[in-house]
Design an enzyme around this catalytic site. Structure first.
Site, PDB file in Angstrom:
ATOM      1  N   LYS A 136      11.308   1.844  15.345  1.00  0.00           N
ATOM      2  CA  LYS A 136      11.874   1.961  14.001  1.00  0.00           C
ATOM      3  C   LYS A 136      10.837   2.540  13.039  1.00  0.00           C
ATOM      4  O   LYS A 136       9.651   2.618  13.349  1.00  0.00           O
ATOM      5  CB  LYS A 136      12.355   0.588  13.514  1.00  0.00           C
ATOM      6  CG  LYS A 136      11.276  -0.475  13.418  1.00  0.00           C
ATOM      7  CD  LYS A 136      11.872  -1.805  13.015  1.00  0.00           C
ATOM      8  CE  LYS A 136      10.779  -2.873  12.898  1.00  0.00           C
ATOM      9  NZ  LYS A 136      11.310  -4.166  12.441  1.00  0.00           N
ATOM     10  N   ARG A 153      17.237 -14.293   8.335  1.00  0.00           N
ATOM     11  CA  ARG A 153      17.486 -12.886   8.058  1.00  0.00           C
ATOM     12  C   ARG A 153      18.840 -12.599   8.715  1.00  0.00           C
ATOM     13  O   ARG A 153      19.742 -13.414   8.618  1.00  0.00           O
ATOM     14  CB  ARG A 153      16.334 -12.041   8.627  1.00  0.00           C
ATOM     15  CG  ARG A 153      16.146 -10.705   7.933  1.00  0.00           C
ATOM     16  CD  ARG A 153      14.801 -10.064   8.241  1.00  0.00           C
ATOM     17  NE  ARG A 153      14.614  -9.775   9.667  1.00  0.00           N
ATOM     18  CZ  ARG A 153      13.579  -9.128  10.164  1.00  0.00           C
ATOM     19  NH1 ARG A 153      12.628  -8.689   9.350  1.00  0.00           N
ATOM     20  NH2 ARG A 153      13.470  -8.894  11.468  1.00  0.00           N
ATOM     21  N   TYR A 187      -9.533   5.597 -13.969  1.00  0.00           N
ATOM     22  CA  TYR A 187      -8.609   5.109 -14.999  1.00  0.00           C
ATOM     23  C   TYR A 187      -8.987   3.714 -15.473  1.00  0.00           C
ATOM     24  O   TYR A 187      -9.371   2.844 -14.677  1.00  0.00           O
ATOM     25  CB  TYR A 187      -7.182   5.072 -14.456  1.00  0.00           C
ATOM     26  CG  TYR A 187      -6.482   6.408 -14.442  1.00  0.00           C
ATOM     27  CD1 TYR A 187      -6.201   7.071 -15.625  1.00  0.00           C
ATOM     28  CD2 TYR A 187      -6.100   7.000 -13.253  1.00  0.00           C
ATOM     29  CE1 TYR A 187      -5.549   8.300 -15.625  1.00  0.00           C
ATOM     30  CE2 TYR A 187      -5.441   8.227 -13.228  1.00  0.00           C
ATOM     31  CZ  TYR A 187      -5.171   8.878 -14.423  1.00  0.00           C
ATOM     32  OH  TYR A 187      -4.536  10.089 -14.416  1.00  0.00           O
ATOM     33  N   MET A 236      -3.243   8.942  -8.319  1.00  0.00           N
ATOM     34  CA  MET A 236      -2.153   9.526  -7.538  1.00  0.00           C
ATOM     35  C   MET A 236      -2.648  10.475  -6.451  1.00  0.00           C
ATOM     36  O   MET A 236      -2.130  10.466  -5.323  1.00  0.00           O
ATOM     37  CB  MET A 236      -1.168  10.248  -8.448  1.00  0.00           C
ATOM     38  CG  MET A 236       0.052  10.805  -7.712  1.00  0.00           C
ATOM     39  SD  MET A 236       1.187  11.694  -8.794  1.00  0.00           S
ATOM     40  CE  MET A 236       1.840  10.346  -9.786  1.00  0.00           C
TER      41      MET A 236
END
Length: 377
Positions: free
Chosen positions: A40, A138, A259, A312
């Protein structure tokens, strides 16, 4: 991700031979049980088609994906494999599953009813598995529904391919939950004595043969990740990644980096800016800010820290202590012989699964040590 070459440089390399060796090692541990493979999330980010072909050639026949779309894509790569869809049956799509030879892992009475009606209307049974919830909360039939499911099967004459469940805490071998779930699973199988059973993920395969039953379905261990917490990881690493340095600069003690001016230099520092950020899946949680330890990378074999916040597209690292000449364009090891996926996960306070399925972004994926006869198309 693609296999094309990037102008920027750098990229992700998947060692298919290492994946095959990991699967074969798990197959040996599983003994007489069949060994499947979970593919998956595009083979945990490594490329489900290429990995599926390599594992099929190595002897794997049972594969598990999350969604029917993943199953359709995998079917194109390995036409003769048994492919189970873990998300179960999406309403009103039974014909699509059957058309592509996909086996839904049915998880509710409504799914079972819809599948049985589909089989009745076509006049032919289509294979499927059943998933029971032994405490995970689940997807899955409730344990109290076992008798009702058994009656439905008896009335219809339908025989599922497999009875399944899933452990919640197998990565912690001493956890009582694992023993409790296994006990419930053993009791459940009294209702389905002649149907193959499966509950073992990677950790359970490696923990105890009591969990192996008829088929085991490892995932993370195939891809070199740590399956059991607190133990050395015996699996071979399968993924490496490097990115280029964009710029190198010298900064003085007391200056800030990145930042928010969140990191203040404690010494005169040689800084390298690498072409990698959270847009590429390099988590912002790997930032090195204040007194917090951030991520680590390797430059010329020397492990160095991240400085300041991951942004980013770029991340600063401290190369002050790296010997030799370092220049823009030189590679930075994000994953490889010095930095494992679990090293990255631990630094980001997450798990190797998330690292594998997230770390891609703009960098191409290529394959190394491709077994003979395995197509990458």
């Amino acid at each position: 991700m693609t296999s094309s070459k990037s102008i920027l440089g750098g990229g992700i390399t998947i060692d298919l031979d290492a994946i095959v060796r990991n699967w074969k090692a798990l197959d040996t541990v599983s003994g007489k049980s069949l060994t499947g493979a979970v593919l998956k999330a595009d083979g945990y980010g490594t490329g489900a088609k290429a990995v599926g072909r390599a594992l099929y050639k190595a002897g794997a026949r049972f594969f598990f994906v999350a969604t029917p779309d993943e199953g359709v894509a995998l079917r194109e790569a390995i036409p003769d494999a048994f492919i189970f869809v873990l998300d179960g049956l999406i309403p009103r799509t039974a014909a699509d599953y059957a058309a592509h030879g996909l086996m839904p892992v049915l998880a509710s009475m409504s799914q079972l009813t819809e599948w049985l009606d589909f089989c009745l209307n076509r006049g032919k049974a289509a294979p499927a598995a059943l998933h029971f919830d032994t405490g995970f909360n689940r997807v899955g039939f409730r344990m109290k529904e076992a008798e009702l499911v058994r009656r439905e099967l008896d009335q219809s004459g339908f025989e599922p391919q497999m009875i399944m469940s899933h452990f919640a805490c197998a990565d912690q071998p001493s956890h009582e939950m694992t023993r409790k779930q296994n006990g419930l699973f053993q009791g459940l199988l009294n209702h389905f004595p002649d149907i193959p059973a499966s509950i073992a993920n990677s950790a359970a395969v490696m923990s105890s043969k009591d969990y192996h039953y008829h088929l085991v379905r490892p995932g993370i261990a195939i891809y070199g990740g740590r399956a059991i917490n607190g133990r050395p990881n015996p699996m071979a690493p399968v993924i490496s990644m490097d990115v280029p340095i964009l710029q190198i600069k010298d900064a003085r003690i007391g200056e800030t980096v990145g930042y928010g001016a969140a990191y203040r230099l404690r010494r005169d520092t040689r800084i390298a800016i690498m072409a990698l950020g959270y847009a590429d899946g390099y988590f912002r949680g790997l930032s090195g800010i204040g007194g917090q330890m951030g991520g680590r990378v390797a430059v010329n074999g020397t492990i160095v820290p991240v400085l300041g916040r991951v942004s980013m597209d770029m991340t600063a690292i401290d190369i002050t202590d790296v010997p030799g000449l370092i220049q823009p364009g030189d590679p930075v090891e994000i994953l490889g012989p010095n930095i494992s996926i679990d090293d990255v996960a631990d630094a980001a306070r997450t798990i190797g699964y998330e690292v594998l399925t997230t770390l891609n972004g703009r960098f191409p994926r290529t394959y190394a040590n491709v077994p003979d006869g395995v197509s990458l198309d």
